[in-house]
Design a protein around this motif. Sequence first.
Motif, PDB file in Angstrom:
ATOM      1  N   TYR A  68      33.072  66.837   7.779  1.00  0.00           N
ATOM      2  CA  TYR A  68      32.929  67.921   6.809  1.00  0.00           C
ATOM      3  C   TYR A  68      34.188  68.002   5.946  1.00  0.00           C
ATOM      4  N   GLY A  69      34.055  68.695   4.835  1.00  0.00           N
ATOM      5  CA  GLY A  69      35.189  68.833   3.924  1.00  0.00           C
ATOM      6  C   GLY A  69      36.421  69.403   4.594  1.00  0.00           C
ATOM      7  N   SER A  70      36.225  70.408   5.446  1.00  0.00           N
ATOM      8  CA  SER A  70      37.377  71.040   6.100  1.00  0.00           C
ATOM      9  C   SER A  70      38.030  70.115   7.115  1.00  0.00           C
ATOM     10  N   ALA A 204      38.439  71.000  -6.894  1.00  0.00           N
ATOM     11  CA  ALA A 204      36.999  71.159  -7.111  1.00  0.00           C
ATOM     12  C   ALA A 204      36.172  70.093  -6.407  1.00  0.00           C
ATOM     13  N   SER A 205      36.794  69.331  -5.520  1.00  0.00           N
ATOM     14  CA  SER A 205      36.059  68.324  -4.764  1.00  0.00           C
ATOM     15  C   SER A 205      36.778  68.095  -3.444  1.00  0.00           C
ATOM     16  N   VAL A 206      36.060  67.502  -2.483  1.00  0.00           N
ATOM     17  CA  VAL A 206      36.687  67.214  -1.192  1.00  0.00           C
ATOM     18  C   VAL A 206      37.797  66.172  -1.341  1.00  0.00           C
ATOM     19  N   TYR A 229      50.547  77.403  -2.988  1.00  0.00           N
ATOM     20  CA  TYR A 229      49.260  78.000  -2.604  1.00  0.00           C
ATOM     21  C   TYR A 229      48.126  77.079  -3.035  1.00  0.00           C
ATOM     22  N   ILE A 230      47.241  76.739  -2.091  1.00  0.00           N
ATOM     23  CA  ILE A 230      46.052  75.939  -2.393  1.00  0.00           C
ATOM     24  C   ILE A 230      44.827  76.721  -1.946  1.00  0.00           C
ATOM     25  N   CYS A 231      43.881  76.870  -2.844  1.00  0.00           N
ATOM     26  CA  CYS A 231      42.658  77.623  -2.563  1.00  0.00           C
ATOM     27  C   CYS A 231      41.484  76.650  -2.436  1.00  0.00           C
ATOM     28  N   PHE A 232      40.809  76.690  -1.292  1.00  0.00           N
ATOM     29  CA  PHE A 232      39.711  75.767  -1.007  1.00  0.00           C
ATOM     30  C   PHE A 232      38.365  76.483  -1.114  1.00  0.00           C
ATOM     31  N   ASP A 233      37.486  75.927  -1.915  1.00  0.00           N
ATOM     32  CA  ASP A 233      36.132  76.458  -2.070  1.00  0.00           C
ATOM     33  C   ASP A 233      35.430  76.450  -0.704  1.00  0.00           C
TER      34      ASP A 233
END
Length: 645
Positions: A68-70, A204-206, A229-233
């Motif tokens: 998965y992306g995470s 905006a992408s993995v 700071y990084i913000c993950f969708d």
Amino acid sequence: MGFGPGPRGDPFVFGRGGEEASALVDAGITATQLQATEPDMMPDIPGTEEMLMRDTPEASSHSSKAEYGSDVIVDILRSLKVDYVALNPGATFRGLHDSLVNYGGNRDPEIILCTHEEVAVAIAEGYGRAAGKPMAAAVHNIVGLLHASMAIFNAWVDRASMLVLGGTGPMASEQRRPWIDWIHTALVQGTAVRDFVKWDDQPASVPGFAESLLRAYQLTTTEPKGPVYICFDAALQEQRLEDPFSKPDVSRYAKPTRVQADPQALEQTAELLLAADRPVVIADYLGKAPEAVDGLIRLAEALALPVIDMGDLFNFPSQHDLNLTDAAGELLKDADVVVALDVFDLHQALTSVDRVTRSARELIPPSARIIDISLRHYAVRSWVADYGKLQPVDVSISADTAMAVPSLADACLRKLHESPNRAPVIKARRARLESRRKALARATAETAQLTAKEQPIALPFLAQQVFEVVKDHDWVVTRDMQGWCRRLWDVTQAHQYVSSRGGGGLGRGLGNSLGVALANLGKGRLCVDFQADGDLLFTDSALWTAAHHRIPLLVIVYNNRSYYNDEEHQADMAKSRQRPVENRVVGIRIEDPVVDFAGVARSFGVHGEGPIEHPDDLRPALERAMEVVVGEGLCALVDVVTQNR
């Protein structure tokens, strides 16, 4: 050996519940202990061996089992050797949370559970300062980021290294749940903290996850440091990968090398110092690089330079004969050359302030030559003026002090060898400065002795008594008590003193100290936090994190039962306006009722002593608390009722 077993996670540290998890907890086995255990010594629990043997950067730099992306985020954090992620749980990073636990096995990085995002980020800041490498903190969408914003600001002002990981969205509006996903999604979320982070991104992408993390790590570890700071969708975190993920070779993404000073500027500085009769050095934040401190010691001893320590981190041995911090005013008023090393606010260092009028008065004569060596200019932002008033300087050198100060020491020693006529001047200056230093040290020691019987307990006596209890251990001051540790304790190494001022707000102290203690786990060091009472009330729930994760820390609450700094301001206002000074306490004193900090500590599972009101009761309480920290590897708090200053 370190104190205690180290961090201990939830019963579900390995992503399973029920009997297997209970068996691990009952046996006292933690994720930290698993990390140091050979696979063939592990309990016979289904899935444990597979989890432990999952590929690591050492085993393979490219292959990955990410589904998965995470999972990709965990792969990169592990490749970057991020040890911990402090967090308060949130749905926008539920994918990342699952990956940390079930994909990563809750180790490398391991979750540090906090009850507030401000605590999580403060822990990460303290860890970064003490460990010399960044830790991560995860914050939940807008609400978590806003809770964390004060701690991020503190890290920015402190030029501290950390990774702040956020979640948002889903950004695709058709995937959002009604109400909650909409009010917790922003365009772009990083704008909330953009003015006080070094960089922010919202990939905006993995595949973009990996690039963002690598760039963030480069930036946060490069001087001048700062939080990123990084913000993950959320949807991308939970997205199943269609193609195998190939991990990047982290070694190919090296951070930039340190910035060396202009050689001609260093030569000019060396000439000015050698010719000076009354030179002064002002130092701040050198402790982030021991090479800078070593260089300053060589420089000061070669030319008999008095050093003024601004009080952030370790800058110079506290009991050195040339540490003239407490004589700053008298030294600066006669200075002919001033060298400022890593001083972020030069105007503050060179002035005194009238509290009533807020006006600043120059401490140095107009003829004094000023040399400024720092990277401060590279961190100037428009939103907050943490750089202070623009100060005239004669030589401005943009350089990392870890490189510049040793080079300056070399240049001065070379010129001194070429100018033997300066030796008598330097010898006479050394004798004068050492005599003044001895007088200051005697006065400080006498103050601690003369206040030994006072009630409420005096701060110098408290600092002296704590030192007597801890001096035979390898101790670390995580937070000073109005400079009394610097005055009374024999601080000789960078790791012993990591106190700093941050952004000047409240709520930072305990979380920061826990981060420092976390960084020192397994090193046999006794971490001591001198904790102001008003500051503690902002984030006292951090005590639960200390208890839950078995973080050994000796917390000394110096409790004047007031937000006393504002008492002084209100007294100044009353005097200047000819109004009743006795009303200065209204809306400021923490009384009626008084806070039982020892009781608060016990309610969170931490050993509590106090309130200690009589000087004769202080030493036994300190010794009992230290036995808990050293003997059991746990956190202990001593509540001491003290004088205001």
